[in-house]
Design a protein around this motif. Structure first.
Motif, PDB file in Angstrom:
ATOM      1  N   GLU A 138      28.301  39.435  40.583  1.00  0.00           N
ATOM      2  CA  GLU A 138      28.881  38.179  40.070  1.00  0.00           C
ATOM      3  C   GLU A 138      28.351  36.979  40.844  1.00  0.00           C
ATOM      4  O   GLU A 138      28.406  35.856  40.367  1.00  0.00           O
ATOM      5  CB  GLU A 138      30.388  38.118  40.271  1.00  0.00           C
ATOM      6  CG  GLU A 138      31.292  39.062  39.600  1.00  0.00           C
ATOM      7  CD  GLU A 138      31.354  40.459  40.151  1.00  0.00           C
ATOM      8  OE1 GLU A 138      30.511  40.826  41.002  1.00  0.00           O
ATOM      9  OE2 GLU A 138      32.243  41.186  39.712  1.00  0.00           O
ATOM     10  N   LEU A 139      27.914  37.222  42.066  1.00  0.00           N
ATOM     11  CA  LEU A 139      27.477  36.118  42.917  1.00  0.00           C
ATOM     12  C   LEU A 139      25.965  36.135  43.121  1.00  0.00           C
ATOM     13  O   LEU A 139      25.450  35.610  44.100  1.00  0.00           O
ATOM     14  CB  LEU A 139      28.204  36.188  44.266  1.00  0.00           C
ATOM     15  CG  LEU A 139      29.723  35.948  44.164  1.00  0.00           C
ATOM     16  CD1 LEU A 139      30.440  36.369  45.433  1.00  0.00           C
ATOM     17  CD2 LEU A 139      29.997  34.471  43.862  1.00  0.00           C
ATOM     18  N   TYR A 198      28.207  28.828  41.682  1.00  0.00           N
ATOM     19  CA  TYR A 198      28.959  29.719  40.797  1.00  0.00           C
ATOM     20  C   TYR A 198      30.320  29.119  40.489  1.00  0.00           C
ATOM     21  O   TYR A 198      30.829  28.290  41.246  1.00  0.00           O
ATOM     22  CB  TYR A 198      29.127  31.095  41.462  1.00  0.00           C
ATOM     23  CG  TYR A 198      27.806  31.729  41.808  1.00  0.00           C
ATOM     24  CD1 TYR A 198      27.220  32.669  40.966  1.00  0.00           C
ATOM     25  CD2 TYR A 198      27.123  31.343  42.960  1.00  0.00           C
ATOM     26  CE1 TYR A 198      25.989  33.223  41.271  1.00  0.00           C
ATOM     27  CE2 TYR A 198      25.889  31.885  43.270  1.00  0.00           C
ATOM     28  CZ  TYR A 198      25.324  32.827  42.427  1.00  0.00           C
ATOM     29  OH  TYR A 198      24.104  33.357  42.720  1.00  0.00           O
ATOM     30  N   ASP A 199      30.889  29.577  39.392  1.00  0.00           N
ATOM     31  CA  ASP A 199      32.249  29.161  39.055  1.00  0.00           C
ATOM     32  C   ASP A 199      33.200  30.020  39.883  1.00  0.00           C
ATOM     33  O   ASP A 199      33.592  31.109  39.489  1.00  0.00           O
ATOM     34  CB  ASP A 199      32.472  29.369  37.549  1.00  0.00           C
ATOM     35  CG  ASP A 199      33.849  28.897  37.115  1.00  0.00           C
ATOM     36  OD1 ASP A 199      34.724  28.717  37.998  1.00  0.00           O
ATOM     37  OD2 ASP A 199      34.041  28.716  35.911  1.00  0.00           O
ATOM     38  N   MET A 200      33.556  29.512  41.070  1.00  0.00           N
ATOM     39  CA  MET A 200      34.296  30.334  42.033  1.00  0.00           C
ATOM     40  C   MET A 200      35.695  30.690  41.530  1.00  0.00           C
ATOM     41  O   MET A 200      36.204  31.771  41.810  1.00  0.00           O
ATOM     42  CB  MET A 200      34.391  29.609  43.377  1.00  0.00           C
ATOM     43  CG  MET A 200      33.100  29.658  44.151  1.00  0.00           C
ATOM     44  SD  MET A 200      32.577  31.380  44.400  1.00  0.00           S
ATOM     45  CE  MET A 200      31.123  31.139  45.366  1.00  0.00           C
ATOM     46  N   ALA A 201      36.317  29.774  40.774  1.00  0.00           N
ATOM     47  CA  ALA A 201      37.652  30.069  40.251  1.00  0.00           C
ATOM     48  C   ALA A 201      37.564  31.291  39.333  1.00  0.00           C
ATOM     49  O   ALA A 201      38.421  32.182  39.364  1.00  0.00           O
ATOM     50  CB  ALA A 201      38.191  28.860  39.497  1.00  0.00           C
ATOM     51  N   GLU A 202      36.506  31.328  38.544  1.00  0.00           N
ATOM     52  CA  GLU A 202      36.279  32.439  37.618  1.00  0.00           C
ATOM     53  C   GLU A 202      36.022  33.740  38.397  1.00  0.00           C
ATOM     54  O   GLU A 202      36.624  34.779  38.129  1.00  0.00           O
ATOM     55  CB  GLU A 202      35.075  32.079  36.736  1.00  0.00           C
ATOM     56  CG  GLU A 202      34.867  32.949  35.518  1.00  0.00           C
ATOM     57  CD  GLU A 202      36.069  32.962  34.581  1.00  0.00           C
ATOM     58  OE1 GLU A 202      36.717  31.901  34.440  1.00  0.00           O
ATOM     59  OE2 GLU A 202      36.364  34.041  34.028  1.00  0.00           O
ATOM     60  N   VAL A 203      35.104  33.657  39.377  1.00  0.00           N
ATOM     61  CA  VAL A 203      34.753  34.849  40.161  1.00  0.00           C
ATOM     62  C   VAL A 203      35.987  35.380  40.906  1.00  0.00           C
ATOM     63  O   VAL A 203      36.230  36.586  40.957  1.00  0.00           O
ATOM     64  CB  VAL A 203      33.618  34.540  41.165  1.00  0.00           C
ATOM     65  CG1 VAL A 203      33.346  35.741  42.067  1.00  0.00           C
ATOM     66  CG2 VAL A 203      32.338  34.155  40.425  1.00  0.00           C
ATOM     67  N   ALA A 204      36.795  34.455  41.447  1.00  0.00           N
ATOM     68  CA  ALA A 204      37.946  34.849  42.267  1.00  0.00           C
ATOM     69  C   ALA A 204      38.942  35.716  41.494  1.00  0.00           C
ATOM     70  O   ALA A 204      39.654  36.534  42.071  1.00  0.00           O
ATOM     71  CB  ALA A 204      38.652  33.610  42.820  1.00  0.00           C
ATOM     72  N   MET A 258      29.309  35.982  33.653  1.00  0.00           N
ATOM     73  CA  MET A 258      28.993  35.314  34.921  1.00  0.00           C
ATOM     74  C   MET A 258      28.487  33.906  34.628  1.00  0.00           C
ATOM     75  O   MET A 258      27.637  33.691  33.790  1.00  0.00           O
ATOM     76  CB  MET A 258      27.924  36.116  35.639  1.00  0.00           C
ATOM     77  CG  MET A 258      27.359  35.450  36.844  1.00  0.00           C
ATOM     78  SD  MET A 258      25.781  36.190  37.293  1.00  0.00           S
ATOM     79  CE  MET A 258      25.150  36.727  35.720  1.00  0.00           C
ATOM     80  N   THR A 259      29.040  32.979  35.349  1.00  0.00           N
ATOM     81  CA  THR A 259      28.645  31.589  35.097  1.00  0.00           C
ATOM     82  C   THR A 259      28.107  30.971  36.378  1.00  0.00           C
ATOM     83  O   THR A 259      28.780  30.975  37.402  1.00  0.00           O
ATOM     84  CB  THR A 259      29.849  30.754  34.628  1.00  0.00           C
ATOM     85  OG1 THR A 259      31.006  31.269  35.264  1.00  0.00           O
ATOM     86  CG2 THR A 259      30.012  30.811  33.137  1.00  0.00           C
TER      87      THR A 259
END
Ligand SMILES: *Cc1c(COP(=O)(O)O)cnc(C)c1O
Ligand SMILES: [Zn+2]
Length: 558
Positions: free
Chosen positions: A60-61, A35-41, A1-2
Motif C-alpha cells: 500500500e505504501l 500516499y493517502d495516509m487516512a485511507e492506508v491507516a 491504493m492512492t
C-alpha cells in the motif's frame, strides 16, 4: 491504493509515470511519492499481518500498481540480529544489526532495484542507464535480467574487478570510466540523453527512496517483536518500536533519506511517535557532508578528488541530498561523522570476529562510526541502536569472460593523472558505442517469447530491437524499418509466419533480409519444404541455449 508524485519545488501533484524523470509543471527532478495516509491507516497494519515478511508486505505504501511476482528474487525481509558480543564490548545491550547482506545480491540496493525495475517494467522501459559505485549496478542488473531490461552500467575503474564481473555476469554492459564517480555520473547522463534512454537518478529516483523506506518499516516491526509493543499499545491501536539511532555508511545518502521517510510515514499512521536520530557516516577521504555539516554550511562543499580506498562511498558532490539530509539529521538530533579507512577495516575485522558477520569495507565505515559515537558519549548505553550492515560480494569467476567485456573510457590525458576538462568528457563517450546498432525485429504473438528473445539479444550484444505481435504488424514493420535480421515465429493466428515469409520474399525491398525462424513445434516434411530456401536458420524454441542463438544471430548480421 492512492498516491501522487509531489514536486518538492513547485508542489505540483501528478500521477506516477515511471519513465518520466521530471515534474511536468516546473521540470524539477526532485519529487516524492505521497500516499493517502487516512485511507492506508484504515487497513494498515491489520491487513499486513497475514502477508509474508518481505518488501511487498508494505505494498500500500509502494508506488507499484500491480507488483509482478515473476520479477521477485526474495527482496526485503532481512533479519534484525542482536549483536550480543559487540554490544557487550561497547556497553550497549540494545545493539542490532539489520543484515542486508541477506538480500538477493547482498546489499540493501536490492530493495531499490526490486522496486525501480518493477516500476520501469510497468512503464514499458526496456533499456536503461545507471552510474554506480558497484552495488547499485549489481542489484539493478540482477532484476533487469528477470525483467528483460538492458542496463548500461557506468562504473569507475576503482570498482573491484569482481564486482564489475558480477555486473557483466548478469548480462549488463559495463562501461568503465577512469575518472571520479561524479564524472562517471555526468557521462552516464550524457549517454542516456543522447540515446533517449531512461537514467537512474540516484536519490532523485522516486522508486529508490520509496524502496529504502521499507528498511524503516521492517526495523520497527522487528524491534517490536524483539522488545514487545511500545508503551500505549492496545489491541485496536498497535504501537511499533523505534530505535534511538539509525546508523549507515553513506555515499549519496539515499538510504537515510528513505529510512527517514519510512519512519515519518509510520508516525503519520500513528504507529510510532518519534523518528530515530540519524547518523550518516562517511570515509574521511570523501566526507563532503560531514565536513560541511561540522562547518554549519547549508550547502555541501564538494570533494573534487576523493581519497578513500572504499570506492562504494565515493560520492564527492552530494548536491541537494545534503540539504535534505542535514535537515533530517538536525531535526532528529542526529550527527554526521567520518572515520578513516584504517578504522573501517579494523571495525570490519572486529565485526567478523565478534559476531560472525563478514561485511564489505563500506559497512566497516558504519561500524567504525558506531564505535566513535559510543566513545564520544553521543550514543548512550541505554540507547537502542540499529546499524545497516550490507555488502558482501560474490566473486564472479574471472575466467568466465573473454576479452572485451568492459568498454574503457579514460578521462586522463596521456602524461598526467589530473581529471580531464569537461569538453573531453563528451568526446570520450564516442568510444563507448558505435553510432548504429544492428537492428533486429522480433515477431511473436506471445509476450514471454518476445521477452526471452529480447533478453538473450540484449544480454550480450548491442542491438536495436523492435517487436511485432502478429503477422500483419510484422510485414508492415519490416517493410518500413528494413532491419538487419528478422526473428520469426511460425504459429500465429490469422497471418502466420509462412504468410509473413511469402510477403517479405515477394517484395524486392525485403527479399534479402535474413530470417531466423524460432518455432515451438516440430515441423512436418511439407512445412519444412515450404521454408526451404526462404530462411537462413531454423531453431526449436526451448532447444537452444542463449549463446548458440547469439552465435546464429551474429553470423547472419555480419
Ligand atoms: C550504496 C552503499 C552505501 C551508501 O548508501 P547511500 O545511502 O546511497 O549513500 C553504503 N554501503 C554500502 C555497502 C552500499 O552498497
Ligand atoms: Zn514542479
Amino acid at each position: 491504493m492512492t498516491f501522487v508524485i509531489r514536486c518538492l519545488d513547485c508542489g505540483h501533484a501528478a500521477p506516477f509515470n515511471p519513465s518520466s524523470m521530471h515534474c511536468p509543471q516546473c521540470n524539477s527532478q526532485w519529487r516524492e511519492a505521497e500516499y493517502d495516509m487516512a485511507e492506508v491507516a484504515k487497513t494498515f497494519p491489520a491487513e499486513i499481518k497475514e502477508r509474508p515478511f518481505d518488501l511487498w508486505r508494505y505494498q500500500e505504501l509502494l508506488p507499484i500498481r500491480n507488483p509482478n511476482p515473476t520479477l521477485r528474487l526474495g527482496e526485503g525481509g532481512t533479519p534484525l540480529i542482536q549483536a550480543v558480543n559487540l554490544g557487550m564490548m561497547l556497553g550497549l545491550p540494545n545493539l542490532y544489526i539489520k543484515d542486508e547482506r541477506q538480500g538477493p545480491t547482498s546489499s540493501f540496493k536490492d530493495r531499490q532495484a526490486a522496486v525501480t525495475i518493477a516500476a520501469l517494467k510497468e512503464g514499458g522501459v526496456t533499456e536503461m542507464v545507471a552510474a554506480s559505485t558497484g552495488n547499485v549496478a549489481i542489484a539493478l542488473s540482477a532484476y533487469a535480467a528477470r525483467a528483460g531490461i538492458k542496463l548500461w552500467a557506468f562504473v569507475t575503474s576503482l570498482v573491484p574487478g569482481v564486482k564489475m564481473r558480477e555486473i557483466a555476469l548478469y548480462g549488463s554492459q559495463v562501461v568503465k570510466i577512469t575518472g571520479s564517480y561524479d564524472q562517471a555520473k555526468q557521462i552516464a547522463a550524457e549517454f542516456a540523453r543522447q540515446r533517449g534512454l531512461y537514467q537512474d537518478m540516484g536519490a532523485r529516483t522516486v522508486t529508490a527512496v520509496e524502496a529504502m523506506k521499507t528498511l524503516a518499516y521492517e526495523i520497527a516491526e522487528q524491534l517490536t517483536m524483539a522488545q514487545g509493543p511500545a508503551a500505549g499499545a492496545t489491541k485496536d491501536s498497535p504501537k511499533w518500536r523505534t530505535p534511538d539511532w539509525y546508523i549507515q555508511a553513506i555515499s549519496g545518502g539515499m538510504g537515510p533519506l528513505g529510512v527517514y521517510k519510512g519512519f515519518k510515514e509510520l508516525r503519520q499512521l500513528g504507529l510510532i511517535d518519534r523518528i530515530p536520530a540519524m547518523a550518516p557516516i562517511q570515509a574521511d577521504g570523501c566526507a563532503p557532508m560531514v565536513l560541511s555539516w561540522k562547518k554549519g554550511l547549508e550547502k555541501a562543499e564538494p570533494v573534487l578528488s576523493p581519497k578513500t580506498r572504499i570506492e562504494t562511498l565515493a560520492t564527492g558532490d552530494p548536491g541537494r541530498t545534503y540539504v535534505m539530509l542535514r535537515k533530517q539529521v538536525n531535526e532528529t538530533n542526529g550527527v554526521f561523522e567520518s572515520v578513516s579507512d584504517e578504522d573501517a577495516f579494523r571495525a570490519m575485522h572486529v565485526l567478523a570476529k565478534m559476531e560472525g558477520i563478514s561485511a564489505e569495507p563500506a559497512s566497516g565505515v558504519a561500524f567504525a562510526g558506531l564505535f566513535k559515537l559510543v566513545r564520544a558519549g553521543i550514543i548512550k548505553p541505554t540507547d537502542t541502536v540499529v546499524v545497516n550492515c550490507t555488502g558482501h560480494t560474490m566473486p564472479a569467476e574471472q575466467f568466465l569472460f573473454g576479452e572485451g567485456w568492459t568498454r574503457d573510457v579514460d578521462l586522463r590525458t596521456k602524461q598526467e593523472q589530473a581529471p580531464t576538462p569537461q569538453e573531453g568528457l563528451l568526446s570520450a563517450l564516442n568510444n563507448v558505442t558505435p553510432n548504429r546498432f544492428p537492428r533486429v525485429t522480433v515477431v511473436d504473438d506471445t509476450a514471454e517469447a518476445r521477452r526471452l528473445i529480447r533478453r538473450i539479444l540484449q544480454s550480450q550484444g548491442d542491438f536495436e530491437i523492435s517487436e511485432a505481435t502478429n503477422g500483419r504488424e510484422a510485414i508492415e514493420l519490416v517493410t518500413k524499418e528494413r532491419p538487419d535480421l528478422v526473428i520469426l515465429d511460425l504459429m500465429m493466428p490469422e497471418v502466420d509466419g509462412f504468410a509473413v515469409l511469402d510477403a517479405l520474399r515477394s517484395n524486392p525491398e525485403t527479399a534479402n533480409i535474413p530470417v531466423i525462424v524460432a518455432t515451438a513445434k516440430e515441423l512436418t516434411v511439407d512445412e519444412k519444404g515450404r521454408l526451404q530456401g526462404q530462411i537462413q536458420s531454423l531453431m526449436m524454441k526451448g532447444d537452444f541455449l542463449n549463446d548458440e542463438f547469439l552465435e546464429e544471430v551474429r553470423s547472419l548480421i555480419r
